[in-house]
Design an enzyme around this catalytic site. Structure first.
Site, PDB file in Angstrom:
ATOM      1  N   ARG A  59       0.832  -1.209   0.000  1.00 53.91           N
ATOM      2  CA  ARG A  59       0.000   0.000   0.000  1.00 53.91           C
ATOM      3  C   ARG A  59       0.868   1.261   0.000  1.00 53.91           C
ATOM      4  O   ARG A  59       0.524   2.276  -0.614  1.00 53.91           O
ATOM      5  CB  ARG A  59      -0.957  -0.035   1.186  1.00 53.91           C
ATOM      6  CG  ARG A  59      -2.004  -1.126   0.980  1.00 53.91           C
ATOM      7  CD  ARG A  59      -2.916  -1.294   2.143  1.00 53.91           C
ATOM      8  NE  ARG A  59      -3.653  -0.082   2.429  1.00 53.91           N
ATOM      9  CZ  ARG A  59      -4.320   0.080   3.572  1.00 53.91           C
ATOM     10  NH1 ARG A  59      -4.270  -0.862   4.500  1.00 53.91           N
ATOM     11  NH2 ARG A  59      -4.997   1.178   3.807  1.00 53.91           N
ATOM     12  N   GLN A  91     -10.333   8.582   7.938  1.00 53.09           N
ATOM     13  CA  GLN A  91     -10.112   7.177   8.269  1.00 53.09           C
ATOM     14  C   GLN A  91      -8.935   6.645   7.451  1.00 53.09           C
ATOM     15  O   GLN A  91      -8.448   5.546   7.694  1.00 53.09           O
ATOM     16  CB  GLN A  91     -11.349   6.343   7.944  1.00 53.09           C
ATOM     17  CG  GLN A  91     -12.591   6.758   8.710  1.00 53.09           C
ATOM     18  CD  GLN A  91     -13.820   6.007   8.217  1.00 53.09           C
ATOM     19  OE1 GLN A  91     -14.163   4.948   8.735  1.00 53.09           O
ATOM     20  NE2 GLN A  91     -14.471   6.544   7.210  1.00 53.09           N
ATOM     21  N   ASN A  92      -8.518   7.441   6.478  1.00 51.99           N
ATOM     22  CA  ASN A  92      -7.479   6.994   5.546  1.00 51.99           C
ATOM     23  C   ASN A  92      -6.092   7.106   6.163  1.00 51.99           C
ATOM     24  O   ASN A  92      -5.836   8.007   6.968  1.00 51.99           O
ATOM     25  CB  ASN A  92      -7.522   7.831   4.253  1.00 51.99           C
ATOM     26  CG  ASN A  92      -8.869   7.696   3.552  1.00 51.99           C
ATOM     27  OD1 ASN A  92      -9.600   6.745   3.794  1.00 51.99           O
ATOM     28  ND2 ASN A  92      -9.214   8.673   2.729  1.00 51.99           N
ATOM     29  N   HIS A 109      -7.191   6.651  12.149  1.00 56.10           N
ATOM     30  CA  HIS A 109      -6.718   5.265  12.024  1.00 56.10           C
ATOM     31  C   HIS A 109      -5.230   5.183  11.732  1.00 56.10           C
ATOM     32  O   HIS A 109      -4.751   4.153  11.267  1.00 56.10           O
ATOM     33  CB  HIS A 109      -7.506   4.540  10.925  1.00 56.10           C
ATOM     34  CG  HIS A 109      -8.931   4.285  11.325  1.00 56.10           C
ATOM     35  ND1 HIS A 109      -9.914   4.034  10.404  1.00 56.10           N
ATOM     36  CD2 HIS A 109      -9.535   4.260  12.538  1.00 56.10           C
ATOM     37  CE1 HIS A 109     -11.075   3.861  11.044  1.00 56.10           C
ATOM     38  NE2 HIS A 109     -10.857   4.004  12.317  1.00 56.10           N
ATOM     39  N   CYS A 117       6.843   1.977  17.508  1.00 61.13           N
ATOM     40  CA  CYS A 117       7.662   0.928  18.152  1.00 61.13           C
ATOM     41  C   CYS A 117       6.828   0.303  19.273  1.00 61.13           C
ATOM     42  O   CYS A 117       6.349   1.007  20.178  1.00 61.13           O
ATOM     43  CB  CYS A 117       8.941   1.545  18.738  1.00 61.13           C
ATOM     44  SG  CYS A 117       9.910   0.322  19.657  1.00 61.13           S
ATOM     45  N   CYS A 140      13.737  -0.145  15.775  1.00 61.34           N
ATOM     46  CA  CYS A 140      13.238   1.193  16.108  1.00 61.34           C
ATOM     47  C   CYS A 140      14.435   2.156  16.058  1.00 61.34           C
ATOM     48  O   CYS A 140      15.478   1.874  16.663  1.00 61.34           O
ATOM     49  CB  CYS A 140      12.649   1.162  17.519  1.00 61.34           C
ATOM     50  SG  CYS A 140      12.297   2.809  18.155  1.00 61.34           S
ATOM     51  N   GLY A 179     -16.982   9.708   0.991  1.00 58.89           N
ATOM     52  CA  GLY A 179     -16.249   8.533   0.508  1.00 58.89           C
ATOM     53  C   GLY A 179     -16.062   7.432   1.525  1.00 58.89           C
ATOM     54  O   GLY A 179     -15.000   6.814   1.580  1.00 58.89           O
ATOM     55  N   LEU A 206     -20.083   7.822  -3.556  1.00 59.32           N
ATOM     56  CA  LEU A 206     -20.411   7.304  -4.897  1.00 59.32           C
ATOM     57  C   LEU A 206     -21.811   6.706  -4.914  1.00 59.32           C
ATOM     58  O   LEU A 206     -22.546   6.817  -5.890  1.00 59.32           O
ATOM     59  CB  LEU A 206     -19.377   6.240  -5.283  1.00 59.32           C
ATOM     60  CG  LEU A 206     -19.406   5.751  -6.742  1.00 59.32           C
ATOM     61  CD1 LEU A 206     -19.070   6.908  -7.680  1.00 59.32           C
ATOM     62  CD2 LEU A 206     -18.407   4.612  -6.954  1.00 59.32           C
ATOM     63  N   ALA A 223     -16.319  11.633  -5.846  1.00 62.27           N
ATOM     64  CA  ALA A 223     -15.914  12.739  -4.965  1.00 62.27           C
ATOM     65  C   ALA A 223     -15.206  13.843  -5.748  1.00 62.27           C
ATOM     66  O   ALA A 223     -15.365  15.037  -5.435  1.00 62.27           O
ATOM     67  CB  ALA A 223     -14.996  12.188  -3.872  1.00 62.27           C
TER      68      ALA A 223
END
Ligand code: BV8
Length: 232
Positions: A59, A91-92, A109, A117, A140, A179, A206, A223
């Site tokens: 990601r 939330q992204n 989030h 760590c 770390c 979204g 959407l 969006a």
């Protein structure tokens, strides 16, 4: 409409979809490629850290090729129009709001580009792949323990800055959800909190979300088109 000067905005994966970032529950989305319990829970991480670190590396790599879209940029303009009166909660875990010009973004989030760590609990900026090389987890940079993990909130973990979010919802004149499928709590419950404090509530998505019936108004479409039209 009553004077609008305190706005809370909640965004989800859908605001980054037009930037090429996979959402979770759309066709072919992240939760079709991986089981939530394997890659987005502390238990999954304990069971197979390499699988989880590889999931977030994938990601992070996708994010390095993505650019903010017109929706991110429109929210940055709105922040400039309402200095100190707008709270953007996302939330992204991507940084597209920041790269689109938003200055105060609350990542409830966590963030892909941050590492936590598990030993000293210090966060550090992290852009490099984290997947274990030969089974060794990255050290770390502060306490040198090999116990780094992605600084993201997994299922069963406490989202960040909940007090600040609930205080803002309690004082909001307007709550706008953009979204998000409205399937994950406590974020999915924010619209009800906002309504209870008398805020107007608007959904920009959407398609109708799971909680669309809680909103005073809902507009459906991409969006990248809806948000600039609403902001401007
Ligand atoms: C917690 C980070 C205790 C990692 C994620 C009731 C109360 C409280 C908790 C629970 C509860 N019931 C159940 C729970 C537990 C659980 C939960 O909600 N489970 C669900 C499955 C039922 N919640 C938790 O465990 C949370 N922690 O509860 O702690 C607590 C309780 C109260 C108060 C404090 C603490 C932690 C949840 C966080 C998990 N981490 N992500 C990572 O990113 O890998 S979740 C992940 O999915 C996202 O972060 C996001 O939050 C969530 C939902 O995803 P969306 O953003 O909505 O994306 P999705 O794909 O689902 O939808 C995209 C939408 O966009 C769609 O509607 C689509 O139509 C639309 N769209 C697509 N393209 C576009 C578009 N819209 C516009 N334009 C487009 N182009």
């Amino acid at each position: 409409m009553a004077e609008i000067n305190r706005i809370v905005i909640l965004t989800g994966a859908g605001i980054s979809a037009e930037s090429g970032i996979d959402t979770f529950r759309s066709e072919g989305g992240l939760w079709e490629q991986h089981r939530i319990e394997d890659v987005a829970t502390p238990e999954g991480f304990a069971r197979d850290p390499d699988l989880v670190l590889g999931f977030y590396d994938m990601r992070r790599a996708a994010l390095s090729k993505a650019e903010p879209n017109d929706a991110h940029r429109a929210l940055a303009r709105l922040e400039r129009e309402f200095p100190g009166e707008l709270l953007l909660v996302t939330q992204n875990v991507d940084d597209l709001h920041e790269r689109g010009g938003s200055r105060d973004v609350l990542h409830m989030h966590g963030e892909l580009k941050s590492a936590l760590c598990a030993s000293c609990e210090i966060r550090s900026a992290w852009d490099a792949p984290m997947s274990a090389t030969g089974g060794q987890r990255p050290q770390c940079p502060v306490c040198q323990a090999p116990t780094l993990r992605p600084d993201v909130v997994w299922f069963g973990e406490m989202p960040y800055q909940m007090d600040r979010i609930y205080a803002a919802l309690g004082a909001a004149d307007l709550f706008v959800s953009i979204g998000t499928s409205g399937g994950v709590y406590p974020a999915a419950g924010f619209v009800q909190e906002a309504r209870q404090s008398g805020a107007r509530t608007l959904e920009l998505n959407l398609e109708p979300s799971e909680g669309t019936h809680f909103f005073h108004e809902a507009r459906h479409g991409p969006a990248g088109q809806l948000v600039p039209r609403w902001v401007d």
